[in-house]
Design an enzyme around this catalytic site. Structure first.
Site, PDB file in Angstrom:
ATOM      1  CE1 TYR A  26      -3.108   2.995   0.732  1.00 58.59           C
ATOM      2  CE2 TYR A  26      -2.526   2.851   2.945  1.00 58.59           C
ATOM      3  CZ  TYR A  26      -3.412   3.431   2.193  1.00 58.59           C
ATOM      4  OH  TYR A  26      -3.971   4.610   2.315  1.00 58.59           O
ATOM      5  CB  ILE A  27       2.794   3.057   2.648  1.00 55.34           C
ATOM      6  CG1 ILE A  27       1.934   2.965   3.590  1.00 55.34           C
ATOM      7  CG2 ILE A  27       3.698   4.183   2.598  1.00 55.34           C
ATOM      8  CD1 ILE A  27       2.193   2.783   4.862  1.00 55.34           C
ATOM      9  CG  ASN A  51      -0.842  -7.823   3.128  1.00 56.12           C
ATOM     10  OD1 ASN A  51      -1.776  -8.555   2.672  1.00 56.12           O
ATOM     11  ND2 ASN A  51      -0.784  -6.558   3.621  1.00 56.12           N
ATOM     12  CG  ASP A  60      10.406 -14.297   2.694  1.00 58.11           C
ATOM     13  OD1 ASP A  60      10.933 -13.262   3.402  1.00 58.11           O
ATOM     14  OD2 ASP A  60       9.590 -15.072   2.985  1.00 58.11           O
ATOM     15  CB  SER A  66       4.102   2.469  13.647  1.00 53.57           C
ATOM     16  OG  SER A  66       2.778   2.676  14.161  1.00 53.57           O
ATOM     17  CE1 TYR A  74       3.484  -3.633  12.243  1.00 54.86           C
ATOM     18  CE2 TYR A  74       2.352  -1.849  13.724  1.00 54.86           C
ATOM     19  CZ  TYR A  74       2.964  -2.354  12.222  1.00 54.86           C
ATOM     20  OH  TYR A  74       3.251  -1.340  11.709  1.00 54.86           O
ATOM     21  CE  LYS A  86       6.415  -1.330  11.672  1.00 57.00           C
ATOM     22  NZ  LYS A  86       7.511  -1.363  10.473  1.00 57.00           N
ATOM     23  CG  ASN A 133      -7.230  -6.132  11.105  1.00 55.17           C
ATOM     24  OD1 ASN A 133      -8.186  -6.921  11.527  1.00 55.17           O
ATOM     25  ND2 ASN A 133      -6.323  -6.397  10.498  1.00 55.17           N
ATOM     26  NE  ARG A 153      -9.624  -1.950  17.074  1.00 58.54           N
ATOM     27  CZ  ARG A 153      -9.059  -1.380  15.972  1.00 58.54           C
ATOM     28  NH1 ARG A 153      -9.448  -2.128  14.840  1.00 58.54           N
ATOM     29  NH2 ARG A 153      -8.377  -0.184  15.692  1.00 58.54           N
TER      30      ARG A 153
HETATM   31  P1  NAD Z   1       1.274  -3.650   3.096  1.00 62.60           P
HETATM   32  O1  NAD Z   1       1.255  -4.973   3.702  1.00 62.60           O
HETATM   33  O2  NAD Z   1       0.483  -3.141   1.983  1.00 62.60           O
HETATM   34  O3  NAD Z   1       3.008  -3.663   2.258  1.00 62.60           O
HETATM   35  C1  NAD Z   1       3.948  -4.430   2.906  1.00 62.60           C
HETATM   36  C2  NAD Z   1       4.561  -5.173   1.761  1.00 62.60           C
HETATM   37  O4  NAD Z   1       5.774  -5.962   2.343  1.00 62.60           O
HETATM   38  C3  NAD Z   1       3.791  -6.078   1.156  1.00 62.60           C
HETATM   39  O5  NAD Z   1       3.679  -5.944  -0.131  1.00 62.60           O
HETATM   40  C4  NAD Z   1       4.283  -7.427   1.449  1.00 62.60           C
HETATM   41  O6  NAD Z   1       4.107  -8.426   0.489  1.00 62.60           O
HETATM   42  C5  NAD Z   1       5.518  -7.395   1.526  1.00 62.60           C
HETATM   43  N1  NAD Z   1       6.251  -7.944   2.501  1.00 62.60           N
HETATM   44  C6  NAD Z   1       6.024  -8.429   3.880  1.00 62.60           C
HETATM   45  N2  NAD Z   1       6.981  -9.316   4.187  1.00 62.60           N
HETATM   46  C7  NAD Z   1       7.861  -9.564   3.535  1.00 62.60           C
HETATM   47  C8  NAD Z   1       9.232 -10.317   3.295  1.00 62.60           C
HETATM   48  N3  NAD Z   1       9.531 -10.958   4.374  1.00 62.60           N
HETATM   49  N4  NAD Z   1       9.857  -9.996   2.128  1.00 62.60           N
HETATM   50  C9  NAD Z   1       9.565  -9.509   1.044  1.00 62.60           C
HETATM   51  N5  NAD Z   1       8.200  -8.634   1.026  1.00 62.60           N
HETATM   52  C10 NAD Z   1       7.701  -8.768   2.222  1.00 62.60           C
HETATM   53  O7  NAD Z   1       1.581  -2.801   4.155  1.00 62.60           O
HETATM   54  P2  NAD Z   1       1.664  -0.901   4.263  1.00 62.60           P
HETATM   55  O8  NAD Z   1       0.598  -0.721   4.872  1.00 62.60           O
HETATM   56  O9  NAD Z   1       1.989  -0.679   2.925  1.00 62.60           O
HETATM   57  O10 NAD Z   1       2.986  -0.630   5.274  1.00 62.60           O
HETATM   58  C11 NAD Z   1       4.123  -0.471   4.791  1.00 62.60           C
HETATM   59  C12 NAD Z   1       5.110  -0.414   5.851  1.00 62.60           C
HETATM   60  O11 NAD Z   1       4.610   0.724   6.946  1.00 62.60           O
HETATM   61  C13 NAD Z   1       5.073  -1.583   7.087  1.00 62.60           C
HETATM   62  O12 NAD Z   1       6.366  -1.601   7.565  1.00 62.60           O
HETATM   63  C14 NAD Z   1       4.093  -1.271   7.976  1.00 62.60           C
HETATM   64  O13 NAD Z   1       4.285  -1.605   9.528  1.00 62.60           O
HETATM   65  C15 NAD Z   1       4.325   0.312   8.210  1.00 62.60           C
HETATM   66  N6  NAD Z   1       3.314   1.201   8.821  1.00 62.60           N
HETATM   67  C16 NAD Z   1       1.881   1.069   8.333  1.00 62.60           C
HETATM   68  C17 NAD Z   1       0.826   1.706   8.853  1.00 62.60           C
HETATM   69  C18 NAD Z   1      -0.544   1.433   7.938  1.00 62.60           C
HETATM   70  O14 NAD Z   1      -1.321   2.011   8.746  1.00 62.60           O
HETATM   71  N7  NAD Z   1      -0.547   1.103   7.026  1.00 62.60           N
HETATM   72  C19 NAD Z   1       0.928   2.738   9.736  1.00 62.60           C
HETATM   73  C20 NAD Z   1       2.525   2.819  10.343  1.00 62.60           C
HETATM   74  C21 NAD Z   1       3.422   1.868   9.741  1.00 62.60           C
HETATM   75  C1  WQD Z   2      -8.845   3.940  13.947  1.00 62.52           C
HETATM   76  C2  WQD Z   2     -10.037   4.202  14.913  1.00 62.52           C
HETATM   77  C3  WQD Z   2     -10.823   2.218  15.971  1.00 62.52           C
HETATM   78  C4  WQD Z   2     -12.160  -0.105  12.655  1.00 62.52           C
HETATM   79  C5  WQD Z   2      -3.771   0.699  13.681  1.00 62.52           C
HETATM   80  C6  WQD Z   2      -2.687  -0.016  14.349  1.00 62.52           C
HETATM   81  C7  WQD Z   2      -1.533   1.106  14.405  1.00 62.52           C
HETATM   82  C8  WQD Z   2      -1.222   1.408  12.838  1.00 62.52           C
HETATM   83  C9  WQD Z   2      -2.446   2.148  12.197  1.00 62.52           C
HETATM   84  C10 WQD Z   2       0.514   0.319  11.956  1.00 62.52           C
HETATM   85  C11 WQD Z   2     -10.000   3.445  16.194  1.00 62.52           C
HETATM   86  C12 WQD Z   2     -11.898   2.767  14.997  1.00 62.52           C
HETATM   87  C13 WQD Z   2     -11.585   0.777  13.595  1.00 62.52           C
HETATM   88  C14 WQD Z   2     -13.573  -0.482  12.621  1.00 62.52           C
HETATM   89  C15 WQD Z   2     -13.793   1.122  14.671  1.00 62.52           C
HETATM   90  N1  WQD Z   2      -0.591   0.423  12.259  1.00 62.52           N
HETATM   91  N2  WQD Z   2     -12.533   1.535  14.240  1.00 62.52           N
HETATM   92  N3  WQD Z   2     -14.236   0.315  13.502  1.00 62.52           N
HETATM   93  O1  WQD Z   2      -6.056   1.485  15.655  1.00 62.52           O
HETATM   94  O2  WQD Z   2      -5.351   3.685  15.185  1.00 62.52           O
HETATM   95  O3  WQD Z   2      -4.082   2.084  14.465  1.00 62.52           O
HETATM   96  O4  WQD Z   2      -3.475   1.163  12.302  1.00 62.52           O
HETATM   97  O5  WQD Z   2       1.608   0.697  12.472  1.00 62.52           O
HETATM   98  O6  WQD Z   2      -0.204   0.228  14.714  1.00 62.52           O
HETATM   99  O7  WQD Z   2      -2.956  -0.269  15.840  1.00 62.52           O
HETATM  100  O8  WQD Z   2      -6.079   2.371  13.451  1.00 62.52           O
HETATM  101  O9  WQD Z   2      -7.790   2.105  11.493  1.00 62.52           O
HETATM  102  O10 WQD Z   2      -7.668   0.195  13.115  1.00 62.52           O
HETATM  103  O11 WQD Z   2      -8.500   2.431  13.952  1.00 62.52           O
HETATM  104  O12 WQD Z   2     -14.703   2.145  15.004  1.00 62.52           O
HETATM  105  O13 WQD Z   2     -14.364  -1.328  12.220  1.00 62.52           O
HETATM  106  O14 WQD Z   2     -11.187   3.665  14.080  1.00 62.52           O
HETATM  107  O15 WQD Z   2     -11.358   2.036  17.376  1.00 62.52           O
HETATM  108  O16 WQD Z   2     -10.405   4.458  17.077  1.00 62.52           O
HETATM  109  P1  WQD Z   2      -5.566   2.455  14.754  1.00 62.52           P
HETATM  110  P2  WQD Z   2      -7.599   1.678  12.880  1.00 62.52           P
END
Ligand code: NAD
Ligand code: WQD
Length: 344
Positions: A13-14, A37, A60, A127, A152, A156, A200, A297
């Site tokens: 995604y990102i 993913n 991987d 994060s 998780y 980080k 989620n 939750r």
């Molecule tokens: P995502 O799952 O969409 O992207 C992660 C990618 O990494 C996927 O394409 C997956 O296939 C790949 N991957 C996982 N394990 C691997 C491995 N062992 N080898 C090679 N590829 C692998 O997730 P995202 O939302 O794009 O998140 C990217 C990063 O940002 C992650 O490190 C995540 O923890 C961090 N992050 C995400 C969020 C969020 O809410 N999306 C928030 C804070 C931090």
């Molecule tokens: C946002 C708000 C829920 C779903 C998570 C990870 C965090 C980070 C980002 C990676 C909250 C509410 C949610 C639903 C709801 N990821 N909610 N109904 O919890 O802030 O963070 O994702 O680092 O580590 O914990 O994000 O999008 O899950 O929730 O009411 O079906 O929405 O309670 O207040 P969160 P979220």
């Protein structure tokens, strides 16, 4: 063409949004992803947006020999942006070893081979989860890291420490970006978030409910000590977040870092409640959302939003998109997915 950049997790995604921004700034990108993913079609979509196809290697990162071979075969890599990780908080509670194994072995292999191959620049996906529930808001980077609420989150925290330790004894330079809540999709609606199974996170759950894939959104609690009783988060558009990576990369490559490891909050600096997010969605999509309030939750914090002063003034980056723009882009992406599946 500027330097060659390795983007791990670049079909995710990102990562995919960041590859687009990098290419648009003239960087040459090599993606490494094991597609655990994400989908390979994302590479086509990136090419459709930018006109340039990024190189893709299916690998991987927990495979140490594979990572070594990758760097042997790509001597031009100048810097790494490391997204690849598993990220589902609930799953990490059920399968802690899988999370520690995937997220930490990947990082260790990468750092090891970066050192062996003299690649000195790393941008790392951290994060806001490292802050837990901060005592003071908005939260600054100097706020204490609190005990992680999940394996998780712990990966980080540990990853930040591993990078810090390695930078002390090597030429490694790193920027750790602590993301707040990334949402939305690229303006083209060609790439976006692709949750596997039931989402989620709040925003994909909202858009999947509106499109008819889910019956009803559950709002987890309205008895928090916030103005409307629902929790507050700092939602940030994924393309703004992607641009922060390009800025961080440039900062390192142009040798503007003040310290070998720098940490920045990447958010908008504004918090919105769950009901405000739903309100924004209803406004931009011109429809009512089917939701009901249920119990809290487990593990959710009340409120967090970023102090963005360091990101704005030191890194030189600022989020541009507001909540309505974020929600509209998320909705357009859900509509595009439905069209692709023939559901519209
Ligand atoms: P995502 O799952 O969409 O992207 C992660 C990618 O990494 C996927 O394409 C997956 O296939 C790949 N991957 C996982 N394990 C691997 C491995 N062992 N080898 C090679 N590829 C692998 O997730 P995202 O939302 O794009 O998140 C990217 C990063 O940002 C992650 O490190 C995540 O923890 C961090 N992050 C995400 C969020 C969020 O809410 N999306 C928030 C804070 C931090
Ligand atoms: C946002 C708000 C829920 C779903 C998570 C990870 C965090 C980070 C980002 C990676 C909250 C509410 C949610 C639903 C709801 N990821 N909610 N109904 O919890 O802030 O963070 O994702 O680092 O580590 O914990 O994000 O999008 O899950 O929730 O009411 O079906 O929405 O309670 O207040 P969160 P979220």
């Amino acid at each position: 063409m500027k330097e060659q950049i390795l983007v791990t997790g670049g079909t995710g995604y990102i990562g995919s949004h960041t590859v687009v921004e990098l290419q648009q700034q003239g960087y040459e990108v090599v993606i490494v992803d094991n597609l655990s993913n994400s989908r390979i079609e994302v590479v086509d979509q990136i090419a459709a947006i930018t006109g340039t196809r990024p190189a893709f290697v299916n690998l991987d990162l927990t495979d140490s020999e594979g990572v070594c071979t990758f760097f042997d075969n790509h001597p031009e890599v100048k810097a790494v942006i490391h997204f690849a990780a598993s990220k589902a908080v609930g799953e990490s509670v059920e399968k802690p070893l899988m999370y520690y194994h995937n997220n930490l072995f990947s990082l260790i292999n990468l750092l090891d081979q970066m050192h062996e191959h003299v690649v000195q620049h790393l941008v790392f996906s951290s994060s806001c989860t490292v802050y837990g529930q901060p005592e003071a808001l908005p939260v600054k980077e100097s706020a204490p890291v609190q005990k992680a609420m999940s394996p998780y989150g712990n990966t980080k925290q540990i990853a930040e420490e591993i990078i810090g330790d390695q930078a002390q004894v090597s030429m490694l330079h790193a920027v750790l970006l602590r993301y707040f809540n990334p949402i939305g999709a690229h303006a083209s609606a060609k790439i976006g978030e692709l949750p596997l199974g039931v989402p989620n996170n709040l925003v994909p759950y909202i858009t999947q409910t509106a499109i008819g894939l889910r019956a009803q959104l559950k709002v987890f609690g309205d008895d928090y000590p916030t103005p409307d009783g629902t929790p507050i988060r700092d939602y940030i558009h994924v393309s703004d977040l992607a641009k922060a990576h390009v800025t961080a990369l440039q900062r390192m490559l142009e040798k503007n870092q003040k310290e070998n490891v720098e940490i920045f909050n990447i958010g908008t600096g504004t918090g919105y409640s769950v009901l405000e997010v739903i309100g924004s969605f209803e406004r931009v999509s011109d429809q009512k959302l089917n939701y009901k309030i249920v119990g809290r939750r487990a593990g959710d914090i009340t409120a967090v939003w970023a102090d963005t002063q360091l990101a704005n003034e030191v890194l030189g980056w600022k989020a541009e998109k507001n909540l309505d723009e974020m929600m509209l882009s998320a909705w357009r992406w859900e509509l595009a997915l439905a069209k692709e599946k023939g559901n519209l």
